[in-house]
Design a protein around this motif. Structure first.
Motif, PDB file in Angstrom:
ATOM      1  N   ARG A 290     -22.364  -4.296 -33.075  1.00  0.00           N
ATOM      2  CA  ARG A 290     -21.016  -3.884 -32.673  1.00  0.00           C
ATOM      3  C   ARG A 290     -20.932  -2.373 -32.474  1.00  0.00           C
ATOM      4  O   ARG A 290     -21.020  -1.614 -33.426  1.00  0.00           O
ATOM      5  CB  ARG A 290     -19.991  -4.325 -33.721  1.00  0.00           C
ATOM      6  N   PRO A 291     -20.733  -1.939 -31.223  1.00  0.00           N
ATOM      7  CA  PRO A 291     -20.596  -0.518 -30.950  1.00  0.00           C
ATOM      8  C   PRO A 291     -19.144  -0.059 -31.005  1.00  0.00           C
ATOM      9  O   PRO A 291     -18.217  -0.818 -30.694  1.00  0.00           O
ATOM     10  CB  PRO A 291     -21.142  -0.397 -29.526  1.00  0.00           C
ATOM     11  N   ILE A 292     -18.964   1.191 -31.374  1.00  0.00           N
ATOM     12  CA  ILE A 292     -17.647   1.829 -31.347  1.00  0.00           C
ATOM     13  C   ILE A 292     -17.716   3.039 -30.424  1.00  0.00           C
ATOM     14  O   ILE A 292     -18.559   3.923 -30.611  1.00  0.00           O
ATOM     15  CB  ILE A 292     -17.193   2.293 -32.745  1.00  0.00           C
ATOM     16  N   ALA A 293     -16.846   3.084 -29.445  1.00  0.00           N
ATOM     17  CA  ALA A 293     -16.665   4.292 -28.629  1.00  0.00           C
ATOM     18  C   ALA A 293     -15.505   5.048 -29.249  1.00  0.00           C
ATOM     19  O   ALA A 293     -14.350   4.627 -29.146  1.00  0.00           O
ATOM     20  CB  ALA A 293     -16.370   3.921 -27.183  1.00  0.00           C
ATOM     21  N   LEU A 294     -15.815   6.138 -29.944  1.00  0.00           N
ATOM     22  CA  LEU A 294     -14.783   6.914 -30.633  1.00  0.00           C
ATOM     23  C   LEU A 294     -14.243   7.978 -29.689  1.00  0.00           C
ATOM     24  O   LEU A 294     -14.965   8.892 -29.270  1.00  0.00           O
ATOM     25  CB  LEU A 294     -15.349   7.572 -31.892  1.00  0.00           C
ATOM     26  N   MET A 295     -12.972   7.862 -29.360  1.00  0.00           N
ATOM     27  CA  MET A 295     -12.319   8.843 -28.502  1.00  0.00           C
ATOM     28  C   MET A 295     -11.857  10.035 -29.341  1.00  0.00           C
ATOM     29  O   MET A 295     -11.203   9.860 -30.374  1.00  0.00           O
ATOM     30  CB  MET A 295     -11.121   8.219 -27.797  1.00  0.00           C
ATOM     31  N   GLY A 296     -12.189  11.237 -28.882  1.00  0.00           N
ATOM     32  CA  GLY A 296     -11.908  12.431 -29.675  1.00  0.00           C
ATOM     33  C   GLY A 296     -10.545  13.036 -29.423  1.00  0.00           C
ATOM     34  O   GLY A 296     -10.445  14.235 -29.119  1.00  0.00           O
ATOM     35  N   GLY A 297      -9.513  12.233 -29.548  1.00  0.00           N
ATOM     36  CA  GLY A 297      -8.169  12.761 -29.348  1.00  0.00           C
ATOM     37  C   GLY A 297      -7.783  13.822 -30.356  1.00  0.00           C
ATOM     38  O   GLY A 297      -6.915  14.664 -30.094  1.00  0.00           O
ATOM     39  N   GLY A 298      -8.463  13.816 -31.523  1.00  0.00           N
ATOM     40  CA  GLY A 298      -8.202  14.829 -32.543  1.00  0.00           C
ATOM     41  C   GLY A 298      -9.178  15.984 -32.471  1.00  0.00           C
ATOM     42  O   GLY A 298      -8.778  17.147 -32.427  1.00  0.00           O
ATOM     43  N   THR A 299     -10.474  15.673 -32.433  1.00  0.00           N
ATOM     44  CA  THR A 299     -11.489  16.730 -32.440  1.00  0.00           C
ATOM     45  C   THR A 299     -11.456  17.581 -31.170  1.00  0.00           C
ATOM     46  O   THR A 299     -11.816  18.768 -31.212  1.00  0.00           O
ATOM     47  CB  THR A 299     -12.892  16.125 -32.614  1.00  0.00           C
ATOM     48  N   THR A 300     -11.021  17.022 -30.051  1.00  0.00           N
ATOM     49  CA  THR A 300     -10.957  17.808 -28.814  1.00  0.00           C
ATOM     50  C   THR A 300      -9.992  18.979 -28.956  1.00  0.00           C
ATOM     51  O   THR A 300     -10.106  19.984 -28.249  1.00  0.00           O
ATOM     52  CB  THR A 300     -10.520  16.922 -27.624  1.00  0.00           C
ATOM     53  N   MET A 301      -9.029  18.869 -29.876  1.00  0.00           N
ATOM     54  CA  MET A 301      -8.075  19.953 -30.071  1.00  0.00           C
ATOM     55  C   MET A 301      -8.753  21.210 -30.624  1.00  0.00           C
ATOM     56  O   MET A 301      -8.227  22.315 -30.496  1.00  0.00           O
ATOM     57  CB  MET A 301      -6.956  19.500 -31.009  1.00  0.00           C
ATOM     58  N   LEU A 302      -9.952  21.044 -31.241  1.00  0.00           N
ATOM     59  CA  LEU A 302     -10.685  22.190 -31.778  1.00  0.00           C
ATOM     60  C   LEU A 302     -11.814  22.621 -30.843  1.00  0.00           C
ATOM     61  O   LEU A 302     -11.983  23.795 -30.564  1.00  0.00           O
ATOM     62  CB  LEU A 302     -11.278  21.853 -33.153  1.00  0.00           C
TER      63      LEU A 302
END
Length: 415
Positions: A69-81
């Motif tokens: 099972r893969p997870i594509a983690l979207m960086g909606g938080g980390t992109t802010m930094l």
């Protein structure tokens, strides 16, 4: 080559995806035991991913193909930094609205590579937890587990400091947040593996250490090599700009041409990484010599394009190229201007090239045409008026096609 027991690691190994693994034996045993959940993070710095991200997307694809099972983690938080890893300077800060808009474009890509039905693959946004953290509590519960001494030792940080380039406190916190992502995904999904490019090794190892301290659990890291072309070019980018995965930003035909123009030395490697062709078929194609290597390049282009844009669009692009360059429907009637091979080897300015073949009266006129999107090299729009044409721009037929608008075309041929 390591003899892995699990299908997933065996596939990644034989196709050239593996650079480092934190605990190869332990991870192999975990995969052999049963389904594993793993993730890769993608920050939303642009409205689309480009071909440089494909190696990560393909890793998630093969994970699902082998029963995990893969997870594509979207960086909606980390992109802010902004991730400072191996960057010369801080990234431009984006607004929340820009980030969310970019995420919508990026999400569409993954449905072409992963099956999300029934939770077989997951897409999760780290904004769900990072944008709502209580900072004081986060410092107390999470920040205390990080050693500044160790963080300063990572190559991605040392590079900036050795060059006496600024590294902001904002960016320094990025690796803490990425480590916390790993812990949060474990709590929510049972995720025990983080994958990424080799430039992410330090960030991922931080997550492993944090997971061990906070959850008393064994986490794992797996990184892929950072790829360049044989001539040293960056994957997913050309002198004309990024090779976007969205058809609105780059047409399927232009995307096909990018792979068709692969250097001979890269064909086998790219067939393994960017297509789903069987290994024995790839070995057969890689063994082709002389002009037959062009057949392997066309297959690479068609298979890679089919993954991103669908089989119909890939076949249409291949047919357009065949009519243009092989049947001679256009080539036979196109004027040809010869240029000394040595001059091309030194690099010919794109503006001068269009003046040379008569498609522009002056460099200034050519520059204005570039700004208006009217000039194309090998059917790809010229985005940078400082671009230089080199032998790498030659098509399989040994020419460079220069176009002004839709009807004016000239072939530039080295002699």
């Amino acid at each position: 080559m390591t003899a892995f027991k699990s299908d997933f690691l065996r596939v990644l190994s034989e196709r050239g995806f593996i650079h480092q693994i934190s605990d190869p034996e332990g991870l192999d045993a975990a995969f052999a035991k049963g389904p594993v959940t793993a993730y890769i993070g993608f920050d939303a710095t642009a409205p689309s991913l480009h071909a440089g991200s494909l190696i990560q997307i393909m890793m998630l694809h093969w994970m699902q193909e082998t029963g995990h099972r893969p997870i594509a983690l979207m960086g909606g938080g980390t992109t802010m930094l902004g991730d400072p890893s191996f960057k010369d300077e801080a990234r431009k800060l984006l607004s929340v609205e820009d980030i969310d808009s970019n995420l919508e474009g990026i999400k569409r890509i993954f449905s072409k590579f992963l099956d999300f039905d029934g939770g077989r693959a997951l897409m999760i946004n780290n904004a769900d937890w990072l944008r709502h953290l209580n900072y004081v509590e986060f410092l107390r519960d999470v920040g205390r587990h990080f050693s500044v001494n160790k963080m300063l030792s990572f190559d991605s940080v040392k590079l900036r400091l050795d060059r006496e380039q600024s590294l902001s406190f904002l960016e320094f916190n990025y690796m803490i947040l990425q480590g916390y992502d790993f812990v949060e995904l474990y709590r929510r999904t049972g995720c025990i593996l983080q994958m990424g490019g080799s430039d992410q090794w330090g960030n991922i190892v931080n997550g492993i250490d944090l997971g061990h301290k906070m959850e008393r659990t064994q986490f794992f890291a797996l990184t892929s090599p950072l790829l360049t072309t044989s001539s040293g070019g960056k994957m997913g980018k050309t002198a004309n700009g990024a090779i976007w995965l969205e058809a609105d930003l780059l047409s399927p035909y232009d995307y096909w041409q990018y792979w068709r123009n692969t250097e001979d030395a890269d064909v086998e490697r790219f067939l393994k990484l960017y297509t789903k062709l069987p290994i024995d078929e790839i070995a057969r194609l890689a063994a082709l010599g002389g002009s037959e290597i062009n057949d392997a390049k066309k297959i690479l282009a068609t298979e890679a394009t089919a993954l991103v844009h669908g089989r119909a669009a890939a076949d249409a692009a291949a047919e357009t190229a065949r009519k243009t360059f092989e049947e001679g429907a256009l080539a036979a009637s196109l004027p040809t201007v010869e240029i000394a091979s040595a001059e091309l080897a030194e690099g010919l300015g794109v503006l001068a090239a269009f003046v040379r073949v008569g498609l522009a009266a002056s460099n200034g006129e050519a520059r204005r045409a570039v700004q208006g999107g009217a000039l194309r090299v090998n059917d790809v729009a010229v985005a940078d008026d400082k671009m230089r044409l080199t032998p790498a721009d030659l098509t399989g037929e040994g020419v460079i096609k220069l176009s002004q608008g839709k009807k004016k075309h000239v072939l530039l041929k080295p002699v």
